[in-house]
Design a protein around this motif. Structure first.
Motif, mmCIF file in Angstrom:
data_model
loop_
_atom_site.group_PDB
_atom_site.id
_atom_site.type_symbol
_atom_site.label_atom_id
_atom_site.label_comp_id
_atom_site.label_asym_id
_atom_site.label_seq_id
_atom_site.Cartn_x
_atom_site.Cartn_y
_atom_site.Cartn_z
ATOM 1 N N PRO A 28 -13.546 -6.632 2.654
ATOM 2 C CA PRO A 28 -13.082 -5.932 3.851
ATOM 3 C C PRO A 28 -14.694 -5.122 4.414
ATOM 4 O O PRO A 28 -14.492 -5.045 5.642
ATOM 5 N N ILE A 29 -15.657 -4.926 3.558
ATOM 6 C CA ILE A 29 -16.778 -4.549 4.342
ATOM 7 C C ILE A 29 -17.348 -5.738 5.301
ATOM 8 O O ILE A 29 -17.760 -5.705 6.584
ATOM 9 N N VAL A 30 -17.455 -7.099 4.975
ATOM 10 C CA VAL A 30 -17.814 -8.037 5.539
ATOM 11 C C VAL A 30 -17.038 -8.238 6.789
ATOM 12 O O VAL A 30 -17.288 -8.388 8.017
ATOM 13 N N TYR A 31 -15.513 -8.048 6.483
ATOM 14 C CA TYR A 31 -14.559 -8.306 7.852
ATOM 15 C C TYR A 31 -14.834 -7.344 8.861
ATOM 16 O O TYR A 31 -14.740 -7.482 10.150
ATOM 17 N N ALA A 32 -15.183 -5.894 8.218
ATOM 18 C CA ALA A 32 -15.245 -4.980 9.234
ATOM 19 C C ALA A 32 -16.397 -4.947 9.881
ATOM 20 O O ALA A 32 -16.417 -4.645 11.347
ATOM 21 N N ALA A 33 -17.530 -5.288 9.263
ATOM 22 C CA ALA A 33 -18.773 -5.450 9.911
ATOM 23 C C ALA A 33 -18.719 -6.517 11.182
ATOM 24 O O ALA A 33 -19.242 -6.288 12.179
ATOM 25 N N ALA A 34 -18.104 -7.481 11.063
ATOM 26 C CA ALA A 34 -17.747 -8.522 12.109
ATOM 27 C C ALA A 34 -17.003 -7.947 13.016
ATOM 28 O O ALA A 34 -17.227 -8.360 14.192
ATOM 29 N N ALA A 35 -15.938 -7.277 12.659
ATOM 30 C CA ALA A 35 -15.014 -6.984 13.516
ATOM 31 C C ALA A 35 -15.587 -5.991 14.619
ATOM 32 O O ALA A 35 -15.066 -6.017 15.973
ATOM 33 N N THR A 49 -10.749 2.460 8.585
ATOM 34 C CA THR A 49 -10.462 3.115 7.681
ATOM 35 C C THR A 49 -9.424 2.939 6.505
ATOM 36 O O THR A 49 -9.624 3.361 5.424
ATOM 37 N N ARG A 50 -8.387 2.222 7.100
ATOM 38 C CA ARG A 50 -7.591 1.876 6.307
ATOM 39 C C ARG A 50 -7.390 0.957 5.327
ATOM 40 O O ARG A 50 -6.738 0.706 4.317
ATOM 41 N N ALA A 51 -8.713 0.256 5.187
ATOM 42 C CA ALA A 51 -8.837 -0.604 4.413
ATOM 43 C C ALA A 51 -9.654 -0.297 3.037
ATOM 44 O O ALA A 51 -9.944 -0.894 2.022
ATOM 45 N N PHE A 52 -9.965 0.915 3.187
ATOM 46 C CA PHE A 52 -10.847 1.821 1.965
ATOM 47 C C PHE A 52 -9.741 2.958 1.349
ATOM 48 O O PHE A 52 -9.578 3.699 2.230
ATOM 49 N N PRO A 53 -9.893 3.209 0.030
ATOM 50 C CA PRO A 53 -9.161 4.413 -0.592
ATOM 51 C C PRO A 53 -10.523 5.790 -0.069
ATOM 52 O O PRO A 53 -11.379 5.503 0.125
ATOM 53 N N ILE A 111 0.564 -3.420 -3.183
ATOM 54 C CA ILE A 111 0.796 -2.120 -3.670
ATOM 55 C C ILE A 111 2.202 -1.662 -3.712
ATOM 56 O O ILE A 111 2.777 -1.852 -2.355
ATOM 57 N N GLU A 112 2.883 -0.919 -4.414
ATOM 58 C CA GLU A 112 4.092 -0.364 -4.262
ATOM 59 C C GLU A 112 4.099 0.693 -3.271
ATOM 60 O O GLU A 112 3.227 1.490 -3.154
ATOM 61 N N PRO A 113 5.269 0.965 -2.778
ATOM 62 C CA PRO A 113 5.397 2.047 -1.662
ATOM 63 C C PRO A 113 4.886 3.168 -2.215
ATOM 64 O O PRO A 113 4.358 4.268 -1.756
ATOM 65 N N SER A 114 5.143 3.582 -3.601
ATOM 66 C CA SER A 114 4.811 4.983 -4.114
ATOM 67 C C SER A 114 3.337 5.011 -4.417
ATOM 68 O O SER A 114 2.910 6.251 -4.670
ATOM 69 N N HIS A 115 2.664 3.981 -4.275
ATOM 70 C CA HIS A 115 1.255 4.302 -4.357
ATOM 71 C C HIS A 115 0.406 4.112 -3.180
ATOM 72 O O HIS A 115 -0.637 4.157 -3.032
ATOM 73 N N VAL A 116 1.284 4.440 -1.870
ATOM 74 C CA VAL A 116 0.547 4.485 -0.650
ATOM 75 C C VAL A 116 0.763 5.918 -0.090
ATOM 76 O O VAL A 116 1.779 6.404 -0.541
ATOM 77 N N THR A 117 -0.509 6.423 0.138
ATOM 78 C CA THR A 117 -0.373 7.981 0.651
ATOM 79 C C THR A 117 0.280 7.985 1.904
ATOM 80 O O THR A 117 0.506 6.955 2.661
ATOM 81 N N ALA A 118 0.537 9.237 2.411
ATOM 82 C CA ALA A 118 1.305 9.677 3.525
ATOM 83 C C ALA A 118 0.481 9.090 4.912
ATOM 84 O O ALA A 118 0.891 8.965 5.894
ATOM 85 N N THR A 119 -0.628 8.995 4.586
ATOM 86 C CA THR A 119 -1.711 8.737 5.737
ATOM 87 C C THR A 119 -1.876 7.066 5.715
ATOM 88 O O THR A 119 -2.359 6.760 6.665
ATOM 89 N N GLY A 120 -1.143 6.582 4.693
ATOM 90 C CA GLY A 120 -1.132 4.842 5.349
ATOM 91 C C GLY A 120 -2.206 4.371 4.327
ATOM 92 O O GLY A 120 -2.409 3.016 4.576
ATOM 93 N N TYR A 132 -6.270 -8.945 5.510
ATOM 94 C CA TYR A 132 -6.718 -8.437 4.254
ATOM 95 C C TYR A 132 -5.643 -7.333 4.088
ATOM 96 O O TYR A 132 -5.106 -7.107 3.040
ATOM 97 N N GLN A 133 -5.555 -6.453 5.118
ATOM 98 C CA GLN A 133 -4.722 -5.144 5.169
ATOM 99 C C GLN A 133 -3.403 -5.367 4.762
ATOM 100 O O GLN A 133 -2.585 -4.780 4.106
ATOM 101 N N ARG A 134 -2.719 -6.585 5.371
ATOM 102 C CA ARG A 134 -1.410 -6.948 5.070
ATOM 103 C C ARG A 134 -1.294 -7.319 3.667
ATOM 104 O O ARG A 134 -0.205 -7.184 2.934
ATOM 105 N N GLN A 135 -2.320 -8.113 3.098
ATOM 106 C CA GLN A 135 -2.188 -8.535 1.836
ATOM 107 C C GLN A 135 -2.169 -7.282 0.801
ATOM 108 O O GLN A 135 -1.422 -7.166 -0.413
ATOM 109 N N ILE A 136 -3.044 -6.524 0.917
ATOM 110 C CA ILE A 136 -3.047 -5.398 0.097
ATOM 111 C C ILE A 136 -1.738 -4.372 0.045
ATOM 112 O O ILE A 136 -1.103 -4.141 -0.994
ATOM 113 N N GLU A 137 -1.086 -4.330 1.322
ATOM 114 C CA GLU A 137 -0.011 -3.553 1.635
ATOM 115 C C GLU A 137 1.166 -4.050 0.874
ATOM 116 O O GLU A 137 2.036 -3.648 0.180
ATOM 117 N N ARG A 138 1.151 -5.551 0.630
ATOM 118 C CA ARG A 138 2.336 -6.420 0.025
ATOM 119 C C ARG A 138 2.239 -6.269 -1.653
ATOM 120 O O ARG A 138 3.073 -5.987 -2.200
#
Length: 443
Positions: A238-245, A355-359, A429-438, A421-427
């Motif tokens: 995600p660092i490489v992707y975000a830098a390019a983006a 920001t959503r790509a990093f804890p 991780i269990e919903p209970s492991h995702v914070t209210a901030t996403g 990448y973000q869609r892959q990570i969301e799939r």
């Protein structure tokens, strides 16, 4: 029950982030504008104006070299000690560096020591900006309520056009002086004004609480000893992707502002005050358009909005150059504004998106390294490359437009990859492991 003071913190944090980044970018753009207009004459005298301008833009690029390392250092301590402390420090460093440039004797006075000291002060500017951006974005977005983080993360991004406006105003005022006065002392005044802004900015930032998400990570003991090492090891993709983006959002501004000043004054022989007036109008349009972009992204989705903006940006430089080469002020404003509104749409939204790509406990390090890596590779070299291309293809603007399109293509690829990448990570991780901030919650 939440106190009124606590309820006001998201707005205060967003305002402080906006004002702070405005001051930081005022300082940075003041150097960029001076590099295009006068620093070559003062610190790098040469018989050929092209050589002098090239040397001046080289010192402009030097300020970017320090930014990835600075982003890593401030990211480390921002993830360890907190966002607020780092933001106070970066503002102080920037104020000292910019004021120092305003007081620096010329090459004619102290010889080669002048450009050497200029480079050192420029590096200090780069260090300050390298640590500033990530902290400002996080202080604003991490105070915001869920569903509003894209908008609040865009407030620090408003500091770029606002800082540019202040820089253009000050240089427009001093550029009305006769040439000798401007070169002798007039150009120094915008730099010296930074000291006053420094005091105001520090006072504002002291009134904002630390990020609640950082405080939560601190209470839950989720901080790590070496956040930079961990983020580079586990989140390098995600660092490489975000830098390019963020390429067109970062480099595009220096193309349409810093390089464009040099292009129209050196190659089109247009008056310096004219292009400054045109860019002033363009920047007002940009300042108004960025919040609208953030609101649209919240409604239609960050990834979809960013992809559309980057795709459109590929085609914007061609009408821009055709209108700029008309040398008619109204057409120049329309041409540059079209390109700037589109690329600033990417710039406004990309901060909250990445920001959503990093804890939380690695977020300062992750977004800072990504953004500053892009700023160094693309942003710092854009005016330099643009000047060389313009000189080599003198009288032709298509190669310059193709260069701009290439920057947009890189952003589009990065946006698509980061969204995937973000869609892959969301799939995974269990919903209970995702914070209210996403954001992903990791221990």
């Amino acid at each position: 029950m939440t106190s009124p003071a606590a309820q006001s913190q998201p707005v205060r944090a967003a305002l402080a982030a906006f004002l702070g980044t405005t001051i930081e970018f005022y300082d940075f753009y003041t150097y960029a504008t001076a590099a295009a207009l006068v620093l070559g004459d003062v610190f790098f005298p040469a018989t050929d104006p092209f050589v002098s301008t090239l040397a001046s833009f080289a010192t402009f690029a030097v300020g970017f070299i320090a930014r990835p390392l600075s982003g890593a250092v401030f990211g480390h301590w921002g993830d360890r000690l907190g966002r607020k402390k780092m933001l106070i420090l970066t503002m102080f460093l920037m104020g000292v560096a910019t004021t120092g440039i305003g007081l620096l004797p010329s090459y004619a006075s102290i010889g080669v020591a002048a450009p050497v000291i200029l480079i050192l002060l420029r590096i200090l500017q780069g260090i300050a900006v390298g640590g500033e951006w990530g902290g400002a974005v996080l202080m604003s977005s991490e105070h915001a309520a869920p569903g509003r983080k894209t908008l609040f993360a865009s407030f620090p991004q408003l500091g770029s056009p606002a800082g540019l406006l202040l820089s253009l105003i000050t240089f427009r005022l001093v550029s009305s002086l006769d040439h000798n006065a401007f070169v002798s002392w007039g150009w120094r005044l915008p730099f010296l004004a930074s000291f006053v802004l420094l005091i105001a900015g520090v006072v504002v930032r002291l009134g904002v609480n630390e990020s609640p998400e950082f405080e939560r990570a601190k209470r839950e003991n989720r901080r790590v000893k070496a956040p930079v090492r961990e983020v580079l090891r586990d989140y390098w993709k995600p660092i490489v992707y975000a830098a390019a983006a963020t390429t067109i959002g970062s480099a595009g501004f220096f193309f349409t502002n810093t390089f464009m000043i040099s292009y129209v004054t050196t190659f089109l022989k247009m008056p310096r005050p004219l292009i400054l007036d045109c860019l002033f109008a363009v920047t007002i349009i940009q300042l108004a358009s960025q919040p609208i972009s953030a609101l649209l992204a919240e409604r239609f989705g960050d990834a979809r909005f960013l992809s559309a903006a980057a795709l459109l940006s590929i085609f914007t430089p061609y009408p821009m150059f055709m209108l700029v080469n008309s040398q008619q002020p109204a057409l120049i404003v329309v041409g540059i504004a079209f390109a700037v509104v589109v690329l600033s749409a990417v710039y406004a939204v990309i901060a909250g998106f990445m920001t959503r790509a990093f804890p939380t406990h690695l977020r300062y390090s992750g977004i800072s390294i990504a953004y500053q890596l892009c700023a160094t590779v693309a942003g710092g070299t854009t005016p330099l490359i643009g000047t060389m291309v313009a000189q080599h293809y003198r009288g032709q603007w298509v190669p310059l437009a193709l260069f701009f399109s290439l920057l947009s293509v890189i952003s589009l690829v990065g946006i698509v990859a980061l969204a995937r990448y973000q869609r892959q990570i969301e799939r995974q991780i269990e919903p209970s492991h995702v914070t209210a901030t996403g954001s992903v919650q990791t221990s």
